[in-house]
Scaffold this motif. Sequence first.
Motif, mmCIF file in Angstrom:
data_model
loop_
_atom_site.group_PDB
_atom_site.id
_atom_site.type_symbol
_atom_site.label_atom_id
_atom_site.label_comp_id
_atom_site.label_asym_id
_atom_site.label_seq_id
_atom_site.Cartn_x
_atom_site.Cartn_y
_atom_site.Cartn_z
ATOM 1 N N GLY A 12 -29.345 2.155 -15.299
ATOM 2 C CA GLY A 12 -28.255 1.651 -14.492
ATOM 3 C C GLY A 12 -27.832 2.575 -13.370
ATOM 4 N N ASP A 13 -26.885 2.087 -12.593
ATOM 5 C CA ASP A 13 -26.296 2.810 -11.466
ATOM 6 C C ASP A 13 -25.116 1.978 -10.977
ATOM 7 N N TRP A 14 -24.351 2.516 -10.042
ATOM 8 C CA TRP A 14 -23.198 1.808 -9.487
ATOM 9 C C TRP A 14 -22.233 1.321 -10.582
ATOM 10 N N GLY A 15 -22.096 2.084 -11.633
ATOM 11 C CA GLY A 15 -21.188 1.708 -12.704
ATOM 12 C C GLY A 15 -21.712 0.663 -13.653
ATOM 13 N N LEU A 16 -23.015 0.365 -13.613
ATOM 14 C CA LEU A 16 -23.624 -0.611 -14.512
ATOM 15 C C LEU A 16 -24.547 0.088 -15.507
ATOM 16 N N PRO A 17 -24.613 -0.387 -16.749
ATOM 17 C CA PRO A 17 -25.564 0.192 -17.707
ATOM 18 C C PRO A 17 -27.006 -0.101 -17.352
ATOM 19 N N SER A 18 -27.261 -1.159 -16.561
ATOM 20 C CA SER A 18 -28.599 -1.488 -16.078
ATOM 21 C C SER A 18 -28.455 -2.299 -14.796
ATOM 22 N N LEU A 19 -29.400 -2.108 -13.863
ATOM 23 C CA LEU A 19 -29.402 -2.919 -12.650
ATOM 24 C C LEU A 19 -30.202 -4.192 -12.826
ATOM 25 N N ASP A 235 -13.930 -6.590 -17.229
ATOM 26 C CA ASP A 235 -13.482 -6.522 -18.622
ATOM 27 C C ASP A 235 -14.630 -6.157 -19.554
ATOM 28 N N ILE A 236 -15.804 -6.748 -19.339
ATOM 29 C CA ILE A 236 -16.949 -6.458 -20.206
ATOM 30 C C ILE A 236 -17.400 -5.017 -20.021
ATOM 31 N N LEU A 237 -17.437 -4.538 -18.788
ATOM 32 C CA LEU A 237 -17.824 -3.145 -18.546
ATOM 33 C C LEU A 237 -16.847 -2.181 -19.202
ATOM 34 N N THR A 238 -15.579 -2.493 -19.123
ATOM 35 C CA THR A 238 -14.564 -1.595 -19.672
ATOM 36 C C THR A 238 -14.510 -1.641 -21.190
ATOM 37 N N CYS A 239 -14.532 -2.855 -21.747
ATOM 38 C CA CYS A 239 -14.320 -3.009 -23.190
ATOM 39 C C CYS A 239 -15.575 -2.765 -24.013
ATOM 40 N N TYR A 240 -16.731 -3.128 -23.507
ATOM 41 C CA TYR A 240 -17.947 -3.067 -24.322
ATOM 42 C C TYR A 240 -18.896 -1.942 -23.928
ATOM 43 N N PHE A 241 -18.801 -1.466 -22.688
ATOM 44 C CA PHE A 241 -19.677 -0.375 -22.267
ATOM 45 C C PHE A 241 -18.906 0.899 -21.959
ATOM 46 N N ARG A 242 -17.579 0.858 -22.146
ATOM 47 C CA ARG A 242 -16.726 2.026 -21.960
ATOM 48 C C ARG A 242 -16.915 2.645 -20.575
ATOM 49 N N LEU A 243 -17.134 1.793 -19.575
ATOM 50 C CA LEU A 243 -17.303 2.269 -18.210
ATOM 51 C C LEU A 243 -16.007 2.041 -17.443
ATOM 52 N N THR A 244 -15.502 3.088 -16.800
ATOM 53 C CA THR A 244 -14.251 3.002 -16.071
ATOM 54 C C THR A 244 -14.449 2.215 -14.789
ATOM 55 N N VAL A 245 -13.572 1.265 -14.565
ATOM 56 C CA VAL A 245 -13.629 0.466 -13.351
ATOM 57 C C VAL A 245 -12.558 0.979 -12.399
ATOM 58 N N SER A 246 -12.962 1.451 -11.235
ATOM 59 C CA SER A 246 -12.041 1.945 -10.215
ATOM 60 C C SER A 246 -12.292 1.152 -8.943
ATOM 61 N N GLY A 247 -11.483 0.124 -8.736
ATOM 62 C CA GLY A 247 -11.720 -0.758 -7.607
ATOM 63 C C GLY A 247 -13.071 -1.414 -7.766
ATOM 64 N N HIS A 248 -13.937 -1.266 -6.784
ATOM 65 C CA HIS A 248 -15.282 -1.813 -6.849
ATOM 66 C C HIS A 248 -16.327 -0.709 -6.832
ATOM 67 N N SER A 249 -15.890 0.566 -6.979
ATOM 68 C CA SER A 249 -16.829 1.678 -6.954
ATOM 69 C C SER A 249 -16.541 2.613 -8.113
ATOM 70 N N PRO A 250 -17.557 2.960 -8.932
ATOM 71 C CA PRO A 250 -17.357 3.900 -10.011
ATOM 72 C C PRO A 250 -17.154 5.300 -9.472
ATOM 73 N N ALA A 251 -16.594 6.190 -10.308
ATOM 74 C CA ALA A 251 -16.408 7.577 -9.916
ATOM 75 C C ALA A 251 -17.744 8.212 -9.597
ATOM 76 N N GLY A 252 -17.758 9.022 -8.554
ATOM 77 C CA GLY A 252 -19.001 9.676 -8.171
ATOM 78 C C GLY A 252 -19.923 8.813 -7.349
ATOM 79 N N GLN A 253 -19.408 7.692 -6.812
ATOM 80 C CA GLN A 253 -20.295 6.795 -6.073
ATOM 81 C C GLN A 253 -20.819 7.438 -4.801
#
Length: 312
Positions: A12-19, A235-253
Amino acid sequence: MAAPMELSCWGGDWGLPSLHPESLTVMAYAKFSGAPLTVNTISNSWRAPKGDVPVLISEDIVISQPAKILNFLRKQKYNADYELSAKQGADTLAYIALLEEKLLPALLHTFWVEAENYCSVTKPWFASRIAFPLRFYLPGKMSREALNRILLTRGGPPLYSLTEVEAQIYRDAKECLNLLSKRLGTSQFFFGHTPTTLDAFVFGFLAPIYKVCFPRVQLQEHLKQLPNLCRFCDDILTCYFRLTVSGHSPAGQDTADANLQKLTQLVNKESNLIEKMDDNLRKSPQHPPRKLTTLKLAAGGEESSPLNRLSP
């Protein structure tokens, strides 16, 4: 004790577990159903994909294709649909067919056929996960397969030109997004408060469109006008993959984008170098053949024109 299960998929990348949409679908379903999968992402090694990805391995069983993998997980008692009625099960199949018919062609086009997206994002990203020299071959092969899949389903009468096909697939995709948004409404998931197979497929298709930073984003712009679908992905990224959602860009983008830009330059430089070597060999004085077997690396040449690059 259940046999261990390993899933090989694109990372993955861009805050996704897989592209990769199909990999995302299986990963999401495993989270929803509680299936204990060990995920092995494809990296820059000789463990390059030798067939369909994702691939599930359990003891001596090897399964590819999301539908077959999900069926196998259900047989192992990991069933995210056990509370669904017969009608809801039929609705699930109908909506999955809608996704594959209406949304998938535009998704493939966005990633693999749109020249600017392919050259600046898709090709360098996937090339970075594939070992040399396969990085010069596999992305182009995947691009041609995507175009062939689009033309196979949408290239017949009355759509004869590629421009007409592109316009139609994006109209269909936007219509599909509108239908999904209307069906989801204000609910958390498509069948209430518990995610099911349909949620896994919708998430797998929508999340890459929503999150990946492409230069050409007409489908992404339409998706972002449907806030309930964006909230669904977040919601799915936050609740099931524990990925922080910050606007439309993950930290470190910013760092990720800078690294991708450097990788793009590196891949293009290597392609140009090999192309120049081929030109020099062709221009050099020719000696009588010595019956030696030569190996010619094909790279770079197919990128000169989008139509040439995408032809079978």
